[in-house]
Design a protein around this motif. Structure first.
Motif, short mmCIF file in Angstrom:
data_model
loop_
_atom_site.label_atom_id
_atom_site.label_comp_id
_atom_site.label_asym_id
_atom_site.label_seq_id
_atom_site.Cartn_x
_atom_site.Cartn_y
_atom_site.Cartn_z
N GLU A 68 15.35 7.75 2.80
CA GLU A 68 14.53 7.88 3.99
C GLU A 68 13.95 6.51 4.30
O GLU A 68 13.90 5.64 3.43
N MET A 69 13.50 6.33 5.53
CA MET A 69 12.74 5.14 5.89
C MET A 69 11.31 5.59 6.11
O MET A 69 11.05 6.48 6.93
N GLN A 70 10.39 5.02 5.36
CA GLN A 70 8.97 5.32 5.53
C GLN A 70 8.36 4.23 6.42
O GLN A 70 8.55 3.04 6.16
N ILE A 71 7.64 4.65 7.45
CA ILE A 71 6.96 3.71 8.34
C ILE A 71 5.49 3.68 7.92
O ILE A 71 4.82 4.71 7.91
N ARG A 72 5.03 2.50 7.57
CA ARG A 72 3.67 2.34 7.03
C ARG A 72 2.90 1.30 7.83
O ARG A 72 3.48 0.39 8.41
N PRO A 73 1.56 1.40 7.80
CA PRO A 73 0.74 0.40 8.50
C PRO A 73 0.85 -0.96 7.83
O PRO A 73 1.16 -1.06 6.64
N ARG A 74 0.55 -2.00 8.58
CA ARG A 74 0.41 -3.34 8.02
C ARG A 74 -1.06 -3.52 7.65
O ARG A 74 -1.94 -3.28 8.48
N SER A 75 -1.32 -3.93 6.44
CA SER A 75 -2.70 -3.98 5.95
C SER A 75 -3.58 -4.93 6.74
O SER A 75 -4.75 -4.65 7.00
N GLY A 76 -3.04 -6.06 7.16
CA GLY A 76 -3.83 -7.02 7.93
C GLY A 76 -4.27 -6.46 9.28
O GLY A 76 -5.41 -6.67 9.71
N LEU A 77 -3.37 -5.74 9.95
CA LEU A 77 -3.73 -5.13 11.24
C LEU A 77 -4.77 -4.03 11.05
O LEU A 77 -5.67 -3.86 11.88
N ILE A 120 4.29 -4.85 13.89
CA ILE A 120 3.43 -3.69 14.12
C ILE A 120 3.38 -2.71 12.97
O ILE A 120 2.48 -1.87 12.90
N ALA A 121 4.34 -2.75 12.06
CA ALA A 121 4.38 -1.81 10.95
C ALA A 121 5.37 -2.33 9.92
O ALA A 121 6.01 -3.36 10.12
N GLN A 122 5.47 -1.59 8.81
CA GLN A 122 6.43 -1.92 7.77
C GLN A 122 7.35 -0.73 7.54
O GLN A 122 6.92 0.41 7.62
N ALA A 123 8.60 -1.03 7.23
CA ALA A 123 9.57 0.01 6.89
C ALA A 123 9.92 -0.12 5.41
O ALA A 123 10.31 -1.19 4.95
N VAL A 124 9.73 0.97 4.68
CA VAL A 124 10.08 1.02 3.26
C VAL A 124 11.21 2.03 3.09
O VAL A 124 11.10 3.17 3.56
#
Length: 155
Positions: A68-77, A120-124
């Protein structure tokens, strides 16, 4: 370890915006960027506090079966602007082939404007295990039992 993720740009997407990429050798998440449609590229996307907006990436992806691809927030934003994902982590299933948009919200007190090309976000990418759910007449007892939210104490 690496895994090939096929990426298709939308016909309107700006090819100058980089594909998802890792900022450092040890990064777990690949940065996703706003790839805005031509008619709003100049003004960007404004997100008011407590409102939700889907920000386009201009991409479609093919995640291999078993991942799966998890979409996560960027900590700095999140720290600087209160920008987060209301459904974090968002999940992109391996059989989804539609547009990849990032659902964002502002949990701060001021509006945030995102510009074309902003990260805008990170993909894991993560492995997936599909469970088999089996009905039973009762469950094995544990020390915790039915204790729910806050039942294990503070600190």
């Amino acid at each position: 370890m690496s895994l090939m993720i096929e990426v298709l740009r939308e016909p309107w997407a700006d090819e100058a915006i980089p594909l998802p990429s890792y900022a450092t050798v040890g990064a777990a998440g690949a940065d996703l960027r706003a790839n805005l449609p031509p008619e709003i590229r100049d003004q960007g996307v404004e997100i008011q506090p407590l409102c939700r907006v889907i920000v386009p990436t201009g991409l479609r992806v093919a995640i291999p079966a078993g991942y799966e691809m998890q979409i996560r927030p960027r900590s700095g934003l999140a720290l600087k602007h209160g920008l987060s994902l209301p459904n974090t982590p968002g999940t992109i299933d391996s059989d989804y082939r539609g547009p990849l948009g990032v659902l964002l919200t502002v949990i701060g007190t001021e509006a945030v404007t995102l510009h074309h090309g902003d990260r805008i976000a990170q993909a894991v990418i993560a492995p997936v295990v599909q469970a088999v759910f089996a009905p039973v007449d009762r469950l094995e007892e544990t020390a915790r039992g039915a204790g729910g939210f806050g039942s294990t104490g503070r600190g």
